[in-house]
Design an enzyme around this catalytic site. Structure first.
Site, PDB file in Angstrom:
ATOM      1  N   PRO A 191       0.821  -1.224   0.000  1.00 30.96           N
ATOM      2  CA  PRO A 191       0.000   0.000   0.000  1.00 30.96           C
ATOM      3  C   PRO A 191       0.851   1.268   0.000  1.00 30.96           C
ATOM      4  O   PRO A 191       0.357   2.343  -0.312  1.00 30.96           O
ATOM      5  CB  PRO A 191      -0.812  -0.087   1.299  1.00 30.96           C
ATOM      6  CG  PRO A 191      -0.460  -1.368   1.960  1.00 30.96           C
ATOM      7  CD  PRO A 191       0.639  -2.036   1.211  1.00 30.96           C
ATOM      8  N   ASP A 233      -8.761   2.962 -25.682  1.00 31.82           N
ATOM      9  CA  ASP A 233      -9.517   2.838 -24.446  1.00 31.82           C
ATOM     10  C   ASP A 233      -9.459   4.079 -23.564  1.00 31.82           C
ATOM     11  O   ASP A 233      -8.635   4.957 -23.779  1.00 31.82           O
ATOM     12  CB  ASP A 233      -8.961   1.661 -23.655  1.00 31.82           C
ATOM     13  CG  ASP A 233      -9.884   0.471 -23.778  1.00 31.82           C
ATOM     14  OD1 ASP A 233     -11.043   0.678 -24.140  1.00 31.82           O
ATOM     15  OD2 ASP A 233      -9.426  -0.644 -23.506  1.00 31.82           O
ATOM     16  N   ARG A 255      -2.785  -6.627 -21.258  1.00 32.78           N
ATOM     17  CA  ARG A 255      -3.469  -6.070 -22.439  1.00 32.78           C
ATOM     18  C   ARG A 255      -2.460  -5.444 -23.402  1.00 32.78           C
ATOM     19  O   ARG A 255      -2.730  -5.283 -24.577  1.00 32.78           O
ATOM     20  CB  ARG A 255      -4.494  -5.019 -22.008  1.00 32.78           C
ATOM     21  CG  ARG A 255      -5.601  -5.603 -21.143  1.00 32.78           C
ATOM     22  CD  ARG A 255      -6.526  -4.545 -20.589  1.00 32.78           C
ATOM     23  NE  ARG A 255      -7.321  -3.935 -21.630  1.00 32.78           N
ATOM     24  CZ  ARG A 255      -7.212  -2.674 -22.008  1.00 32.78           C
ATOM     25  NH1 ARG A 255      -6.328  -1.886 -21.423  1.00 32.78           N
ATOM     26  NH2 ARG A 255      -7.967  -2.192 -22.951  1.00 32.78           N
ATOM     27  N   GLU A 305       2.321  -7.625   7.988  1.00 31.34           N
ATOM     28  CA  GLU A 305       2.736  -6.213   8.111  1.00 31.34           C
ATOM     29  C   GLU A 305       3.669  -5.806   6.974  1.00 31.34           C
ATOM     30  O   GLU A 305       4.194  -4.699   6.961  1.00 31.34           O
ATOM     31  CB  GLU A 305       3.437  -5.976   9.455  1.00 31.34           C
ATOM     32  CG  GLU A 305       2.549  -6.139  10.675  1.00 31.34           C
ATOM     33  CD  GLU A 305       1.289  -5.313  10.601  1.00 31.34           C
ATOM     34  OE1 GLU A 305       1.381  -4.105  10.325  1.00 31.34           O
ATOM     35  OE2 GLU A 305       0.200  -5.885  10.790  1.00 31.34           O
TER      36      GLU A 305
HETATM   37  N1  ADE Z   1      -1.556  -4.608  -0.217  1.00 33.63           N
HETATM   38  C1  ADE Z   1      -2.523  -4.149   0.606  1.00 33.63           C
HETATM   39  N2  ADE Z   1      -3.139  -3.076   0.105  1.00 33.63           N
HETATM   40  C2  ADE Z   1      -2.550  -2.820  -1.100  1.00 33.63           C
HETATM   41  C3  ADE Z   1      -2.732  -1.838  -2.096  1.00 33.63           C
HETATM   42  N3  ADE Z   1      -3.641  -0.859  -1.966  1.00 33.63           N
HETATM   43  N4  ADE Z   1      -1.953  -1.884  -3.183  1.00 33.63           N
HETATM   44  C4  ADE Z   1      -0.977  -2.844  -3.305  1.00 33.63           C
HETATM   45  N5  ADE Z   1      -0.764  -3.796  -2.400  1.00 33.63           N
HETATM   46  C5  ADE Z   1      -1.533  -3.798  -1.292  1.00 33.63           C
END
Ligand code: ADE
Length: 433
Positions: free
Chosen positions: A87, A171, A156, A118
């Site tokens: 994330p 697209d 793609r 984590e």
């Molecule tokens: N793992 C957990 N959330 C994620 C996200 N938003 N993007 C990539 N990997 C992740």
């Protein structure tokens, strides 16, 4: 091209890789996949994770496991472009998808590491990662769905995977605009007919209609994308046609003079032509100056008269800009003038250097909220110490204050106007060609 996937749950990928286009792409030899679990790289009785260092709960994936996996995959398929899904990574969008596709077509080996718990030990990530990637600013339980999202977007672009490569290039998000809406039989469904133009058989007319609808939808719903990708003049001109008309009013009446005291302020020549130049630059349709004081009105008339006459020769551009300016005696007169011109009452959008309570606050990403009403937009700016409370109460929306990271906040009204126009209406390219 080989794609190696490393996951805590490799079985998640089984159906995904055996379905539809991905299955065919492998059968036809365009791409092959190797999927492995982190535990495949653990020695017997070794755990793939360990408690995170420092205080706080949670487990992280151990660095040796990553090291062994990278070595193994690269021995088999050559040096990989290594993407770790987390994330905290760079946010994926169509531009990035295209860039990654270009890289992996050269490298011929992509390694995708889906983190979980984590995360992955930071040292292993630092050593092995080429790109730390996120699919959006939210947290999932792990990187496996993000890995699949990445693969769906990426594949793609691999020749042969999608039948018609033309559909990839046309697209949504391949240029500044999203795709046009599509329809299929029946001709009438749920009381709604397919737009007649699509049944006309006239391809040129259909193309023009599709372009118009696509541009309108892009501007109204994806303005951040449009303004960051409108490079060509023709695209900018098309987009501008779908932005509702905007105006500004600068108030010299009904402004705060000191806490609890409202009154009038003096006009200034600089505010007249500087704000006019900004307004013209950002495509505003008009700039109204409000003062009810006759002597102040006389000053404004004199300045405007100069720009309408000898000012043309002095500075033609500035003459054009100042021709946007009209003098008014009250805010009501401004609202009426715009309504007469546009056939709709303007949406009054307030501005303030401070956070306001009791009003509908919007940010510089809320164009869709305001523009969906399809009415002209009137920014209202106050001189002196800002707009009087009775004026703020009339605003349908109030824009968030313009601020830096520090406490000092003392912009001139003409600087504030320029920043407001730029943040609300400006081009903000993310790449230059
Ligand atoms: N793992 C957990 N959330 C994620 C996200 N938003 N993007 C990539 N990997 C992740």
């Amino acid at each position: 091209m080989n794609i190696s996937i490393l996951s805590v749950f490799p079985s998640l990928y089984k159906d995904f890789l055996e379905t539809s286009l991905l299955k065919r792409a492998q059968a036809e030899g365009h791409v092959s996949f190797t999927v492995a679990g982190f535990t495949d790289f653990c020695t017997p009785k070794e755990r793939l994770d360990g408690p995170t260092a420092g205080h706080g709960a949670g487990m992280a994936i151990r660095p040796e496991v990553i090291g062994r996996a990278v070595e193994h995959f690269e021995q088999q398929h050559g040096v990989a472009y290594r993407i770790f899904l987390t994330p905290q990574g760079k946010r994926l969008d169509q531009d990035l998808v295209r860039d990654i596709a270009r890289i992996i077509q050269e490298k011929k080996h992509l390694m995708v590491v889906a983190g979980r718990y984590e995360g992955i030990d930071a040292r292993a990530q630092e050593k092995y990662v080429d790109l730390e990637l996120s699919i959006g600013d939210y947290v999932l339980m792990g990187g496996d769905l993000p890995a699949m999202v990445l693969l769906e977007a990426l594949l793609r672009y691999i020749p042969g995977v999608v039948g018609r490569s033309e559909s990839v290039e046309k697209d949504s998000f391949s240029g500044p605009f999203v795709d046009f809406p599509t329809y299929t039989a029946p001709a009438v469904w749920d009381g709604k007919a397919i737009p007649e133009v699509l049944l006309s058989g006239n391809h040129a007319v259909i193309d023009a209609w599709r372009k118009k609808v696509a541009v309108e939808k892009s501007v109204k719903k994806h303005f951040e994308w449009v303004r960051s990708h409108c490079i060509q003049d023709e695209d900018r001109a098309l987009a501008a046609q779908s932005i509702p008309p905007h105006y500004i009013v600068l108030m010299h009446d009904e402004v705060i003079l000191e806490p609890g005291v409202t009154g009038t302020s003096s006009v200034t020549s600089l505010d007249i032509h500087d704000i006019a130049r900004s307004a013209k630059t950002y495509g505003l349709e008009g700039y109204y100056l409000v003062t009810s004081l006759l002597d102040q009105q006389a000053i404004v008339r004199k300045i405007l008269e100069f720009w309408e006459t000898s000012g043309i020769e002095y500075n033609k551009q500035r003459h054009h800009a100042v021709s946007l300016v009209s003098l008014m005696g009250s805010l009501d007169q401004v609202m009426e003038a715009i309504e007469r011109k546009e056939g709709k009452r303007p949406i009054l959008v307030g501005t303030s250097a401070r956070k306001c309570s009791g009003v509908r606050q919007i940010t510089y990403k809320d164009q869709d909220v305001v523009w969906k009403e399809d009415r002209p937009v009137l920014f209202i700016l106050g001189t002196a110490k800002g707009l009087a409370p009775q004026v703020m109460e009339r605003c349908e929306y109030v824009l968030a204050p313009i601020e830096g990271f520090l406490k000092f906040n003392h912009l001139s009204v003409r600087s504030a106007a320029a920043v407001i126009f730029d943040r609300w209406l400006g081009i903000n390219l993310v790449k230059l060609d």
